[in-house]
Design a protein around this motif. Structure first.
Motif, PDB file in Angstrom:
ATOM      1  N   UNK A 165       0.834  -1.211   0.000  1.00 48.93           N
ATOM      2  CA  UNK A 165       0.000   0.000   0.000  1.00 48.93           C
ATOM      3  C   UNK A 165       0.864   1.255   0.000  1.00 48.93           C
ATOM      4  N   UNK A 166       1.939   1.233   0.769  1.00 47.07           N
ATOM      5  CA  UNK A 166       2.847   2.390   0.782  1.00 47.07           C
ATOM      6  C   UNK A 166       3.541   2.568  -0.571  1.00 47.07           C
ATOM      7  N   UNK A 167       3.881   1.449  -1.231  1.00 50.89           N
ATOM      8  CA  UNK A 167       4.585   1.519  -2.508  1.00 50.89           C
ATOM      9  C   UNK A 167       3.731   2.141  -3.602  1.00 50.89           C
ATOM     10  N   UNK A 168       2.400   1.996  -3.504  1.00 49.85           N
ATOM     11  CA  UNK A 168       1.515   2.610  -4.510  1.00 49.85           C
ATOM     12  C   UNK A 168       0.946   3.934  -4.005  1.00 49.85           C
ATOM     13  N   UNK A 169       1.582   4.455  -2.944  1.00 47.47           N
ATOM     14  CA  UNK A 169       1.246   5.782  -2.387  1.00 47.47           C
ATOM     15  C   UNK A 169      -0.154   5.849  -1.794  1.00 47.47           C
ATOM     16  N   UNK A 170      -0.609   4.738  -1.228  1.00 50.42           N
ATOM     17  CA  UNK A 170      -1.862   4.747  -0.483  1.00 50.42           C
ATOM     18  C   UNK A 170      -3.105   4.636  -1.349  1.00 50.42           C
ATOM     19  N   UNK A 234      -6.332  -3.051  -6.934  1.00 54.60           N
ATOM     20  CA  UNK A 234      -6.200  -3.560  -8.303  1.00 54.60           C
ATOM     21  C   UNK A 234      -6.398  -2.456  -9.330  1.00 54.60           C
ATOM     22  N   UNK A 235      -7.387  -1.598  -9.092  1.00 52.40           N
ATOM     23  CA  UNK A 235      -7.644  -0.496 -10.020  1.00 52.40           C
ATOM     24  C   UNK A 235      -6.459   0.466 -10.055  1.00 52.40           C
ATOM     25  N   UNK A 242       1.154   3.838 -11.602  1.00 53.33           N
ATOM     26  CA  UNK A 242       1.653   2.668 -10.888  1.00 53.33           C
ATOM     27  C   UNK A 242       2.537   1.816 -11.782  1.00 53.33           C
ATOM     28  N   UNK A 243       2.200   1.724 -13.079  1.00 53.15           N
ATOM     29  CA  UNK A 243       3.027   0.949 -13.998  1.00 53.15           C
ATOM     30  C   UNK A 243       4.413   1.568 -14.127  1.00 53.15           C
TER      31      UNK A 243
END
Length: 364
Positions: A165-170, A234-235, A242-243
């Motif tokens: 969750x932290x890696x995708x900035x929440x 997932x979205x 994110x990619x």
């Protein structure tokens, strides 16, 4: 002028090759690190040789050829307070299922107090299968319950969830109500304190959101929140931003994930997962409320289900028909004006909890 254009082209080509190389290296490094190896498993080293042999004799995960439905067991472990080499029970069990032809995705969250037959061990709560025999036994148990082949598993724990969750900035999500719970046994590290309303959740607060179960609906509402949150993740993972950050995301979660997916399978499944848009995901609690049977075993409340009826329910979902109707009762479908058909099941990722049992003292 021609020479200048040539150098610009060559520079762009070089940068593209560097980027492709970087992404390829990041993925291959990640894939190699998270793959479970029989002689060198980083997260399940506590499984004894006897248990491993017992599981391998009773269940070998079926191969996925890429053309049939793929089913992946998502295991969330709670490793708090465990001794060295001790295997946790699964705090969360989900099955992600994707049809490679229709690209339709399904997410099933299994109530962890569901009382089932665990091969080789008798009747017990389904969340104990992981502790008894590792991921293979958990896959076999879940597959037997749902009546579908489970080809793969992905395991992580609290730390892995927080890191992702932290890696995708929440994640931005609507918190349905105030949530508060305190537990001194953890040194208050995993206390829950969330306020109602739209919130931006980081890793730690997201973990609070998906773990909260201290109300009248207990695990029923908790599994619904988990499906809602996983769909939001997932979205976001399918977004361009994110990619771009994918190498950093993979590096962040690498230490906390284990799977039996091969590198080739990861590539195939990743491509399929991207094509199966998360916004159309069918989300369901298993067992569904209308099939739940409350029992008391050994003085404790557990949940049971008729396995044949449950498997018929799952089959109906996959066939895109109302699970409450038998096949010969299904009415003719009508075009909805958008190239699809009317269906009584919602696919918004948040199943409605109707006729929820009153069990409130389930295993923590």
């Amino acid at each position: 002028m021609v020479r200048k254009i040539k150098w610009i082209f060559l520079t762009a080509l070089f940068l593209l090759l560097v980027a492709v190389g970087y992404y390829t290296y990041a993925f291959l490094h990640f894939a190699n690190n998270i793959q479970a190896k029989p002689d060198n498993t980083k997260l399940f080293s506590g499984i004894t040789a006897q248990n491993t042999t017992k599981v391998s004799e009773t269940y070998t995960p079926p191969k996925w050829e890429g053309k049939q439905r793929v089913n992946v067991l998502l295991l969330g472990g709670d490793s708090r307070g465990l001794k060295k080499n001790e295997i946790p029970r699964s705090d969360t069990l989900m099955v992600a299922s994707i049809d490679p032809i229709t690209k339709k995705a399904y997410l099933f969250s299994i109530l962890r107090d569901t009382y089932v037959k665990i091969p080789g061990y008798g009747d017990d709560r389904i969340n104990s299968a992981l502790a008894l025999g590792g991921p293979n036994l958990a896959m076999r148990t879940v597959g037997d319950l749902l009546g579908i082949p489970i080809q793969y598993y992905v395991y992580t724990d609290f730390k892995g969830f927080i890191a992702l969750v932290d890696a995708i900035d929440g994640i931005d999500i609507e918190v349905e109500k105030d949530m508060k719970y305190s537990d001194s046994e953890d040194g208050h590290e995993y206390d829950i304190n969330l306020k109602k309303g739209m919130q931006h959740l980081n890793g730690k607060t997201a973990l609070q959101y998906v773990r909260f179960r201290h109300d009248a609906l207990s695990d029923f509402a908790r599994t619904e929140r988990q499906r809602k949150f996983i769909q939001a993740v997932a979205e976001k993972m399918q977004s361009t931003s994110s990619l771009i950050k994918l190498p950093r995301i993979l590096n962040s979660v690498d230490p906390y994930i284990e799977t039996n997916l091969t590198t080739t399978d990861m590539l195939k499944l990743g491509s399929l997962g991207y094509e199966a848009k998360a916004s159309g995901m069918v989300s369901e609690q298993i067992p569904p409320s209308e099939l739940l049977i409350e029992k008391r075993v050994g003085g404790a409340d557990v949940l049971s289900v008729n396995r044949d009826k449950l498997q018929s329910y799952i089959k109906a979902l996959f066939e895109d028909r109302d699970p409450s109707l038998s096949p010969n009762q299904v009415p003719a479908t009508k075009d909805n004006g958008k190239g699809g058909t009317n269906n009584s099941k919602t696919t918004n990722g948040s199943a409605v909890l109707s006729s929820t049992p009153k069990t409130g003292s389930m295993h923590n």
